[in-house]
Design an enzyme around this catalytic site. Structure first.
Site, PDB file in Angstrom:
ATOM      1  N   ASP A  52      13.447  34.596 -14.326  1.00 51.23           N
ATOM      2  CA  ASP A  52      13.535  35.727 -13.144  1.00 51.23           C
ATOM      3  C   ASP A  52      13.264  36.689 -14.707  1.00 51.23           C
ATOM      4  O   ASP A  52      12.015  36.939 -15.746  1.00 51.23           O
ATOM      5  CB  ASP A  52      14.903  35.787 -13.228  1.00 51.23           C
ATOM      6  N   PRO A  60      31.563  40.515 -15.003  1.00 53.46           N
ATOM      7  CA  PRO A  60      32.841  40.543 -15.075  1.00 53.46           C
ATOM      8  C   PRO A  60      32.856  38.914 -14.097  1.00 53.46           C
ATOM      9  O   PRO A  60      33.601  37.700 -13.640  1.00 53.46           O
ATOM     10  CB  PRO A  60      33.761  40.751 -13.863  1.00 53.46           C
ATOM     11  N   ASP A  61      31.780  38.967 -12.776  1.00 57.16           N
ATOM     12  CA  ASP A  61      31.480  37.627 -11.915  1.00 57.16           C
ATOM     13  C   ASP A  61      30.846  36.399 -12.032  1.00 57.16           C
ATOM     14  O   ASP A  61      30.424  34.834 -12.054  1.00 57.16           O
ATOM     15  CB  ASP A  61      31.483  37.530 -10.488  1.00 57.16           C
ATOM     16  N   ASP A  84      18.984  45.905 -17.842  1.00 54.92           N
ATOM     17  CA  ASP A  84      17.843  47.156 -17.558  1.00 54.92           C
ATOM     18  C   ASP A  84      17.430  46.440 -15.647  1.00 54.92           C
ATOM     19  O   ASP A  84      16.776  47.424 -14.720  1.00 54.92           O
ATOM     20  CB  ASP A  84      16.384  47.646 -18.155  1.00 54.92           C
ATOM     21  N   HIS A  87      17.105  42.093 -10.459  1.00 53.52           N
ATOM     22  CA  HIS A  87      16.475  41.010 -10.296  1.00 53.52           C
ATOM     23  C   HIS A  87      17.175  39.714 -11.019  1.00 53.52           C
ATOM     24  O   HIS A  87      17.908  38.666  -9.704  1.00 53.52           O
ATOM     25  CB  HIS A  87      14.824  40.947  -9.591  1.00 53.52           C
ATOM     26  N   ASN A 104      39.649  34.640  -8.956  1.00 55.23           N
ATOM     27  CA  ASN A 104      38.501  35.006  -8.982  1.00 55.23           C
ATOM     28  C   ASN A 104      38.404  35.257  -7.222  1.00 55.23           C
ATOM     29  O   ASN A 104      37.537  35.242  -6.931  1.00 55.23           O
ATOM     30  CB  ASN A 104      37.992  33.751  -9.210  1.00 55.23           C
ATOM     31  N   ILE A 108      31.595  38.858  -6.521  1.00 52.94           N
ATOM     32  CA  ILE A 108      30.606  37.610  -6.029  1.00 52.94           C
ATOM     33  C   ILE A 108      31.002  36.745  -6.254  1.00 52.94           C
ATOM     34  O   ILE A 108      31.154  36.493  -7.733  1.00 52.94           O
ATOM     35  CB  ILE A 108      28.884  38.318  -6.270  1.00 52.94           C
ATOM     36  N   ASN A 184       7.145  37.656   0.852  1.00 52.14           N
ATOM     37  CA  ASN A 184       7.965  38.306   1.477  1.00 52.14           C
ATOM     38  C   ASN A 184       7.332  39.501   2.057  1.00 52.14           C
ATOM     39  O   ASN A 184       7.481  40.545   2.212  1.00 52.14           O
ATOM     40  CB  ASN A 184       8.639  39.136   0.889  1.00 52.14           C
ATOM     41  N   VAL A 199       6.611  21.695  -5.009  1.00 52.26           N
ATOM     42  CA  VAL A 199       7.570  22.812  -5.345  1.00 52.26           C
ATOM     43  C   VAL A 199       8.714  23.193  -4.100  1.00 52.26           C
ATOM     44  O   VAL A 199       8.089  22.288  -2.883  1.00 52.26           O
ATOM     45  CB  VAL A 199       7.291  23.555  -5.753  1.00 52.26           C
ATOM     46  N   SER A 246      13.638  35.347  -2.096  1.00 53.57           N
ATOM     47  CA  SER A 246      14.583  35.445  -3.532  1.00 53.57           C
ATOM     48  C   SER A 246      15.503  34.663  -3.440  1.00 53.57           C
ATOM     49  O   SER A 246      16.519  34.455  -3.993  1.00 53.57           O
ATOM     50  CB  SER A 246      14.026  36.770  -4.009  1.00 53.57           C
TER      51      SER A 246
END
Length: 396
Positions: A52, A60-61, A84, A87, A104, A108, A184, A199, A246
């Site tokens: 990616d 933190p997650d 920067d 995704h 926790n 996310i 998409n 795949v 995605s």
């Protein structure tokens, strides 16, 4: 070929102050009954390669769950300090986010919080540099050679190349489960690598289990997963919402990691078989011919895939073979209809993402030749009562 970043922007932001309410907005976790699922497997011991834009391993997650990885762009280097491009960080969080704070409980959480992420940087979103098919192929091969038993490809191109097909075949030979987004565009146009033999091609569904209107159905869709209005980790240790195949791909990769951890001796095809055998179609299309052109065999149900007594079956399971030079896992399997690829010398790859909303980060809008960066004010998410969304329970 000209590259497009598939990012139709819409704002549904989640600021840092709302981190403790982010979890309640992760409807996919409720639908999957992730708490019960984690008792069966957390993905511990499994490495998932995220091919990616790189990952911010300092979020933190995600701290502790992201390996250094590698950049396949000019200059090379590691891929776990991306600040920067969002995704890859978003996808990693849906796969292996562990949250933060007491117990926790904030931020996310991914479906496979015990898994490790191997970030492989092949794209740069937000400017005119994009990864090539050759770079993606190199990353897939690298992942297979460096311990990744699941490879997440939340990216797509309308064209393939022999080098990409060969890298997928190589990953299959190494035993990796290769998962890719169908695209998409809401059309039957096949995308790659999702349409390559072997795949696991993934479509996106919403909270009701209905297929997302923009989910492609020409890439030999095998299964579907939550891909609409998902909260995920964002830039600057913040959060965002997004929709697209995605996200669905990330959740299927996470489910594959759970299965890899619990059933380490199963082949990639047998892992896919468990996902397929426990998938479910909405009542509106149940009873039809399988695989359905939109849903494949249905939306995944990870708890059932882990818990049910399912014979291992053939090594290749429901995955078509990757002839001509097939691996032992592919032996005896022929490519199904629509498995041909368009060979080009080299093609461009764009991130498979649909609607994105960001919290205090640059928003991305697709243009014919580039991407516009924008900033929007943030608004706290509305309160949520309970964690069970309307619609079907993806566990039942």
């Amino acid at each position: 070929m000209a590259a497009l970043l598939c990012a139709v922007s819409s704002v549904h932001p989640a600021p840092p102050a709302a981190a403790d309410s982010i979890r309640d907005h992760q409807w996919a976790l409720s639908a999957f009954d992730a708490e019960a699922t984690e008792k069966l497997s957390s993905g511990r011991g499994v490495t998932v390669a995220v091919v990616d834009t790189g990952v911010d391993g300092t979020h933190p997650d995600l701290t502790g769950n992201v390996l250094p990885g590698k950049s396949f762009l000019a200059g090379g280097g590691r891929a776990d300090r991306e600040t920067d491009s969002v995704h890859g960080t978003a996808m990693a969080s849906l796969i292996a986010g562990h949250g933060h704070g007491p117990g926790n409980s904030a931020g996310i959480k991914g479906l496979a919080p015990g898994a490790k992420i191997l970030p492989l940087r092949v794209n740069v979103d937000g400017n005119l540099q994009f990864g090539s098919v050759k770079g993606v192929a190199e990353a897939i091969r690298y992942a297979a050679e460096h311990g990744a038993s699941v490879i997440n490809l939340s990216l797509a191109s309308p064209s393939s190349a022999r080098v990409l097909e060969e890298s997928v075949r190589y990953a299959r030979q190494k035993g990796a489960v290769v998962v890719a987004g169908a695209g998409n565009d809401g059309t039957d146009t096949p995308n790659y690598p999702a349409s390559l033999p072997g795949v696991v091609s993934v479509g996106a569904v919403d909270v009701s289990g209905k297929i997302w209107a923009k989910s492609n159905y020409g890439s030999n869709t095998l299964v579907a997963a939550p891909g609409v209005d998902n909260y995920s980790a964002g830039l600057n240790h913040q959060y965002q919402t997004e929709s697209g195949t995605s996200d669905a791909t990330a959740y299927v990769s996470a489910a594959a990691a759970l299965l890899r951890a619990k059933f380490p001796h199963l082949t990639a095809g047998q892992i896919a078989n468990r996902l397929v055998k426990t998938a479910k179609l909405p009542d509106s299309v149940a009873g039809g011919k399988l695989p359905d052109k939109h849903y494949g065999y249905g939306f995944i149900r990870p708890y059932r895939a882990l818990a049910e007594d399912i014979p291992a079956g053939a090594r290749n399971g429901p995955l078509p073979g990757s002839a001509p030079s097939a691996s032992p896992e592919d032996a005896g399997s022929a490519a199904g209809p629509g498995q041909e690829t368009t060979t080009v010398k080299d093609g461009s790859v764009f991130v498979v993402r649909g609607v994105v909303g960001a919290a205090g980060i640059g928003l991305l809008g697709a243009l014919a030749v580039g991407v516009i960066r924008r900033r929007r004010p943030v608004v706290p998410p509305p309160p949520v009562s309970g964690r069970q969304p309307p619609g079907p329970d993806f566990r039942q």
